[in-house]
Scaffold this active site. Structure first.
Site, PDB file in Angstrom:
ATOM      1  N   ASN A   8       8.839  -7.051   4.348  1.00  0.00           N
ATOM      2  CA  ASN A   8       8.297  -5.887   3.636  1.00  0.00           C
ATOM      3  C   ASN A   8       7.437  -5.126   4.644  1.00  0.00           C
ATOM      4  O   ASN A   8       6.325  -5.545   4.956  1.00  0.00           O
ATOM      5  CB  ASN A   8       7.445  -6.350   2.443  1.00  0.00           C
ATOM      6  CG  ASN A   8       6.692  -5.193   1.801  1.00  0.00           C
ATOM      7  OD1 ASN A   8       7.014  -4.017   2.036  1.00  0.00           O
ATOM      8  ND2 ASN A   8       5.700  -5.510   0.977  1.00  0.00           N
ATOM      9  N   TRP A   9       8.008  -4.039   5.129  1.00  0.00           N
ATOM     10  CA  TRP A   9       7.289  -3.276   6.167  1.00  0.00           C
ATOM     11  C   TRP A   9       6.086  -2.518   5.599  1.00  0.00           C
ATOM     12  O   TRP A   9       5.263  -2.020   6.358  1.00  0.00           O
ATOM     13  CB  TRP A   9       8.242  -2.259   6.826  1.00  0.00           C
ATOM     14  CG  TRP A   9       9.286  -2.848   7.711  1.00  0.00           C
ATOM     15  CD1 TRP A   9       9.537  -4.183   7.949  1.00  0.00           C
ATOM     16  CD2 TRP A   9      10.241  -2.127   8.513  1.00  0.00           C
ATOM     17  NE1 TRP A   9      10.586  -4.320   8.829  1.00  0.00           N
ATOM     18  CE2 TRP A   9      11.034  -3.071   9.189  1.00  0.00           C
ATOM     19  CE3 TRP A   9      10.510  -0.769   8.715  1.00  0.00           C
ATOM     20  CZ2 TRP A   9      12.070  -2.706  10.059  1.00  0.00           C
ATOM     21  CZ3 TRP A   9      11.539  -0.390   9.571  1.00  0.00           C
ATOM     22  CH2 TRP A   9      12.303  -1.353  10.241  1.00  0.00           C
ATOM     23  N   LYS A  10       6.002  -2.407   4.287  1.00  0.00           N
ATOM     24  CA  LYS A  10       4.958  -1.595   3.644  1.00  0.00           C
ATOM     25  C   LYS A  10       4.979  -0.180   4.241  1.00  0.00           C
ATOM     26  O   LYS A  10       6.016   0.279   4.697  1.00  0.00           O
ATOM     27  CB  LYS A  10       3.589  -2.254   3.775  1.00  0.00           C
ATOM     28  CG  LYS A  10       3.592  -3.721   3.364  1.00  0.00           C
ATOM     29  CD  LYS A  10       2.208  -4.233   3.142  1.00  0.00           C
ATOM     30  CE  LYS A  10       2.254  -5.733   2.972  1.00  0.00           C
ATOM     31  NZ  LYS A  10       1.140  -6.247   2.228  1.00  0.00           N
ATOM     32  N   HIS A  95       5.664  -5.122  -6.702  1.00  0.00           N
ATOM     33  CA  HIS A  95       4.777  -5.655  -5.662  1.00  0.00           C
ATOM     34  C   HIS A  95       3.333  -5.488  -6.147  1.00  0.00           C
ATOM     35  O   HIS A  95       3.002  -4.494  -6.798  1.00  0.00           O
ATOM     36  CB  HIS A  95       5.003  -4.915  -4.338  1.00  0.00           C
ATOM     37  CG  HIS A  95       4.290  -5.567  -3.193  1.00  0.00           C
ATOM     38  ND1 HIS A  95       2.943  -5.376  -2.962  1.00  0.00           N
ATOM     39  CD2 HIS A  95       4.722  -6.432  -2.246  1.00  0.00           C
ATOM     40  CE1 HIS A  95       2.587  -6.093  -1.906  1.00  0.00           C
ATOM     41  NE2 HIS A  95       3.638  -6.748  -1.451  1.00  0.00           N
ATOM     42  N   GLU A  97       0.784  -4.483  -4.781  1.00  0.00           N
ATOM     43  CA  GLU A  97       0.142  -3.219  -4.390  1.00  0.00           C
ATOM     44  C   GLU A  97       0.577  -2.083  -5.316  1.00  0.00           C
ATOM     45  O   GLU A  97      -0.172  -1.137  -5.538  1.00  0.00           O
ATOM     46  CB  GLU A  97       0.458  -2.920  -2.908  1.00  0.00           C
ATOM     47  CG  GLU A  97      -0.327  -3.868  -2.000  1.00  0.00           C
ATOM     48  CD  GLU A  97       0.311  -4.174  -0.668  1.00  0.00           C
ATOM     49  OE1 GLU A  97       1.214  -3.438  -0.232  1.00  0.00           O
ATOM     50  OE2 GLU A  97      -0.081  -5.187  -0.046  1.00  0.00           O
ATOM     51  N   GLY A 172      -1.768 -10.262   2.781  1.00  0.00           N
ATOM     52  CA  GLY A 172      -2.451  -9.483   3.810  1.00  0.00           C
ATOM     53  C   GLY A 172      -3.853  -9.974   4.120  1.00  0.00           C
ATOM     54  O   GLY A 172      -4.620  -9.296   4.801  1.00  0.00           O
ATOM     55  N   GLY A 232       5.192  -9.819   4.858  1.00  0.00           N
ATOM     56  CA  GLY A 232       4.578  -8.515   5.113  1.00  0.00           C
ATOM     57  C   GLY A 232       4.257  -8.349   6.579  1.00  0.00           C
ATOM     58  O   GLY A 232       5.121  -8.022   7.404  1.00  0.00           O
ATOM     59  N   GLY A 233       3.011  -8.600   6.931  1.00  0.00           N
ATOM     60  CA  GLY A 233       2.525  -8.356   8.294  1.00  0.00           C
ATOM     61  C   GLY A 233       3.429  -8.917   9.382  1.00  0.00           C
ATOM     62  O   GLY A 233       3.720  -8.236  10.377  1.00  0.00           O
TER      63      GLY A 233
HETATM   64  C1  PEP Z   1       3.753  -8.662   1.133  1.00  0.00           C
HETATM   65  O1  PEP Z   1       3.264  -7.558   1.270  1.00  0.00           O
HETATM   66  O2  PEP Z   1       4.713  -8.816   0.366  1.00  0.00           O
HETATM   67  C2  PEP Z   1       3.183  -9.770   1.891  1.00  0.00           C
HETATM   68  C3  PEP Z   1       3.554 -10.997   1.596  1.00  0.00           C
HETATM   69  O3  PEP Z   1       2.291  -9.439   2.871  1.00  0.00           O
HETATM   70  P1  PEP Z   1       1.666 -10.422   3.974  1.00  0.00           P
HETATM   71  O4  PEP Z   1       2.785 -11.302   4.479  1.00  0.00           O
HETATM   72  O5  PEP Z   1       1.118  -9.532   5.012  1.00  0.00           O
HETATM   73  O6  PEP Z   1       0.627 -11.245   3.279  1.00  0.00           O
END
Ligand code: PEP
Length: 251
Positions: A8-10, A95, A97, A172, A232-233
């Site tokens: 998930n590049w966000k 998600h 967010e 995150g 994510g990250g």
């Molecule tokens: C996400 O945004 O779905 C996620 C899992 O982020 P991160 O891996 O950065 O915690």
């Protein structure tokens, strides 16, 4: 069950940054030893770029959100049929967010899952509790309620969704659910899916997300009910993402 590692590049990237990241992912997977499914969920503005880069590779792509509506006067929204024009295999829905910053309710998330399926796109339905909910013993109640809304909306298509358990306190933040904490929730979600889909059907995969990285992936992915990761990250760095893919392929 074949594992799925989805990035998930966000809201990150640029044409130039994506070009380098995609090239590194494609060349990193060129050996063909990966035995898991791999996908990246990218900002919609880059779907054309990602489609062009990945079309003849084993890596699938998808969006991070989809409209709950079919078409019309919904300024700023992107419909499932539009995502299909870019051959999206997946879209995230719900998600945390989106739930937190855009006020998406369980029923809106469920409608989004339904729209995606109707367009032939697999929704990755995200569920997860906040820290306050975990501390007050509500984790199972919250995730079951969130998943129940999606199951109810998609009916007999429940076998075709992917579920992502993402504890909000772990996204995150660098905090990860321990393998035992994650497994405990995944087992509950699995039981709920079994009841909805029946034993004969192929059950949806349940991904774990929340600060999964190259160091903790192997242990998390070795849990019996963790069928992959939503990353994510660490999906923004090719080496880290490829290391997680390798961990998933080795389990
Ligand atoms: C996400 O945004 O779905 C996620 C899992 O982020 P991160 O891996 O950065 O915690």
């Amino acid at each position: 069950m074949k594992k799925l590692i989805a990035g998930n590049w966000k809201m990150n990237g640029s044409l130039a940054i994506n070009r380098d990241l995609l090239a590194a992912l494609v060349s990193g997977m060129a050996g063909g030893d990966s035995v898991c499914d791999v996908a990246v969920c990218v900002p919609s503005a880059y779907l054309q770029q990602v489609q062009d880069a990945l079309v003849r590779t084993p890596i699938k792509w998808g969006a991070q959100d989809v409209s709950a509506h079919d078409q019309g006067a919904f300024t700023g929204e992107i419909s499932a049929n539009m995502l299909r024009d870019f051959a999206c295999r997946y879209t995230l829905v719900g998600h945390s967010e989106r739930r937190q910053y855009h006020g998406e309710s369980d029923s809106v998330v469920a409608a989004k899952a339904q729209r995606a399926l109707a367009a032939g796109i697999t929704p990755i339905v995200c569920v997860g509790e906040t820290l306050a909910e975990r501390e007050s013993g509500q984790t199972m109640m919250v995730v079951k309620r969130q998943l129940a809304a999606a199951i109810h909306a998609v009916g007999h298509c429940a076998t075709e969704i992917v579920v992502a358990y993402e504890p909000v306190w772990a996204i995150g933040t660098g905090l990860t659910a321990s393998p035992e904490q994650a497994q405990e929730v995944h087992a509950v979600l699995r039981t709920q899916l079994l009841a909805a889909c029946g034993r004969s059907a192929s059950l949806p995969r349940i991904l774990y997300g929340g600060s999964m990285n190259a160091s903790n992936a192997a242990l998390l992915l070795s849990q019996p009910d963790i069928d992959g990761g939503l990353i994510g990250g660490a999906s923004l760095k090719a080496a880290d993402f490829l290391a997680i893919v390798a961990a998933a392929s080795a389990v």
